[in-house]
Design a protein around this motif. Sequence first.
Motif, mmCIF file in Angstrom:
data_model
loop_
_atom_site.group_PDB
_atom_site.id
_atom_site.type_symbol
_atom_site.label_atom_id
_atom_site.label_comp_id
_atom_site.label_asym_id
_atom_site.label_seq_id
_atom_site.Cartn_x
_atom_site.Cartn_y
_atom_site.Cartn_z
ATOM 1 N N LEU A 192 0.765 -1.196 0.160
ATOM 2 C CA LEU A 192 -0.039 -0.361 -0.175
ATOM 3 C C LEU A 192 0.848 1.549 -0.035
ATOM 4 C CD1 LEU A 192 -2.635 1.953 0.386
ATOM 5 C CD2 LEU A 192 -2.807 1.123 2.143
ATOM 6 N N TRP A 193 1.766 1.227 0.721
ATOM 7 C CA TRP A 193 2.229 2.268 0.902
ATOM 8 C C TRP A 193 3.841 2.517 -0.429
ATOM 9 C CZ3 TRP A 193 2.673 6.394 3.593
ATOM 10 C CH2 TRP A 193 2.472 6.517 5.352
ATOM 11 N N LEU A 194 3.607 1.836 -1.006
ATOM 12 C CA LEU A 194 4.445 1.305 -2.120
ATOM 13 C C LEU A 194 3.731 2.827 -3.182
ATOM 14 C CD1 LEU A 194 7.089 0.813 -4.288
ATOM 15 C CD2 LEU A 194 6.295 -1.253 -3.983
ATOM 16 N N LEU A 195 2.571 1.631 -3.514
ATOM 17 C CA LEU A 195 1.011 2.670 -4.413
ATOM 18 C C LEU A 195 1.224 3.995 -4.141
ATOM 19 C CD1 LEU A 195 -1.503 -0.085 -5.176
ATOM 20 C CD2 LEU A 195 0.111 1.135 -7.060
ATOM 21 N N LEU A 196 1.104 4.183 -2.556
ATOM 22 C CA LEU A 196 0.615 5.666 -2.845
ATOM 23 C C LEU A 196 2.253 6.258 -2.956
ATOM 24 C CD1 LEU A 196 -0.721 5.068 0.855
ATOM 25 C CD2 LEU A 196 -2.133 5.684 -1.181
ATOM 26 N N ILE A 197 3.665 6.044 -2.169
ATOM 27 C CA ILE A 197 4.495 6.927 -3.111
ATOM 28 C C ILE A 197 4.740 6.771 -4.674
ATOM 29 C CG2 ILE A 197 7.063 6.899 -2.953
ATOM 30 C CD1 ILE A 197 7.181 5.555 -0.532
ATOM 31 N N LEU A 198 4.527 5.661 -5.471
ATOM 32 C CA LEU A 198 4.375 6.310 -6.916
ATOM 33 C C LEU A 198 3.520 6.478 -7.367
ATOM 34 C CD1 LEU A 198 4.304 1.920 -7.635
ATOM 35 C CD2 LEU A 198 7.004 3.828 -7.674
#
Length: 583
Positions: A25-31
Amino acid sequence: MSFEARLSPARVSAAAAVAFPRRALWLLLILYIGAGLVGRDPWGAEDAAGFGVMWSMAHGNPVDLVLPVVAGDWSAEEGPLPFWVGALMLRLFGGLLGEPLAARLSTVLWFALATTALWYATYRFARRAEAQPVTFAFGGEAAPRDYGRMLADMAVLLLLGTVGIALRMHETTAETAALAWLLVALFGLAWSLERPRRGALVAGLAVAAAALSRGPWLGLWLLVAVLAALAVSGAPRDRPQRLAIAASAALGGFALWPLLTLLAPEASRVAYWQAYAGWLARSVGVPWLAEPGWLPSNLAWYLWPLWPLAAWTLYAWRHLLRAPHVLLPTLALGAMLGAVLTTAPLTEAALVPLVPPLLVLAVFGAASLRRSLDTLMDWFAMATFSLFAVAAWAYFIAWQTGAPPRMATSVLRLVPGFQEAPGLPLLLLAAAGTAGWATLIGWRVARRPPMLWTGPLLAGAGLTMLWLLLTTLFIAAVNYNRSYRPIAQQVAEQVRQQVAAGATACVRAHRLPAGQRAMFAHFGKLDFGHPARPQPCELLLQRDSRRSALDDDLPPGEWRQVWIGSWPARPDELIRLHRLVGR
């Protein structure tokens, strides 16, 4: 088999409510929010105008903070709150990161506020007894905490997958902040069910912040929604107090800005509020009556995939329409629809307020969706986003290699004379994003996971992947097409020559929209003066569109054209520099 102890249409097993991995989830938000953050100038008129207000506040005097200006004219629209935040980012990080990037950091803050408020609003609604799924005969249903966390994660994923706001969330505009404050208001309503006074206070302050972001009309409609929601929910004995707290916080919070303007000189204050009153009058109307087909056609794609899921919620939960997780977002949606139908001019930006209540409604529709429909939407997302990804790579390869010729020509027509290719790091990032999407599809097809967040994940990951491709493969080309930096620098050189020949240094803007004035002021260092301190200018800068004769006129006086220019990406738009005759 299940016990029908409640009317809930949601049947969610413990396996379906397995938590979505936090790192993913954090990876998607950052991307999502990080792609396109660097390596570009402001895109679009609204993005440029928003940056211009922030830039003017950061480099102006204290009065410009309460009476916003943008490159020589009042910015008497919307509200100052988003631009205060952007100006602060410019002052803190402008020298280190560059001013356009520093201003865009404000969008990161609004995105963080929006996702946080959405997560906790959904979580608090989903934990309530009325929202719980049915109890299975032999156990195995989702626990309330797991169910709430799953729906909150799904709501955030649906935000990432909402088609219409992808570009808007990356622009320095008031709509980005307004969306965040609308979600905070929904969180306040959800919290008021447990903490009546605190929730009402948060909702009221969010109304004030939304009005200070997007304008009083949006704030008024949101206040109607908040007061209506507080009047029909919670313990009856708490309702009068909650209504008073919310109304006082909303009106008192918004009043702080007009009170601050009393510190400004009277002439400036009167001129600004006259311009602001004019904007308020122009921003109310029913333009959709002249084009009745515009609204449904644009809503269909702009609010995808939210509107079909929200519609399913209202049908599936029809026996529990008074439950807070259905009633309160529905009241907010009705008020926001009223705001859209009475907004002029009717643009895509006007549709943004519909997104927050639809997000909360949609997630409960996703939780009660029949398996066959859920699978159909999964396959639609996989097919659609994969098709767009293939098209993006095909056009990129054609642009770089020249084959096939028709595809290459269609790209070169938008960026004539531009041949710069993205660097290796950007290519690797684009390839990694595409590979990640392919891996996700393979996992979905091969494993057929039972988790309910699979569909929202495909929507959010698919749109994030497409945004990543745009901002890696094509960011330099889009920047070449959209940036005013080259033409602003050309104009600046011509102005310097005229000043050396005896003209005054100030430049009068004629037919220049706010965004273009901001870009010429920032990149060309042109002095457009200040609306509170008018001064005679011997130079006049005019935008002349070849598509219209309405901007061909000149202001009173004898003006002589001393330069005309354009840039390859905008051949239909001319920039003319005039000088007052006899000076």
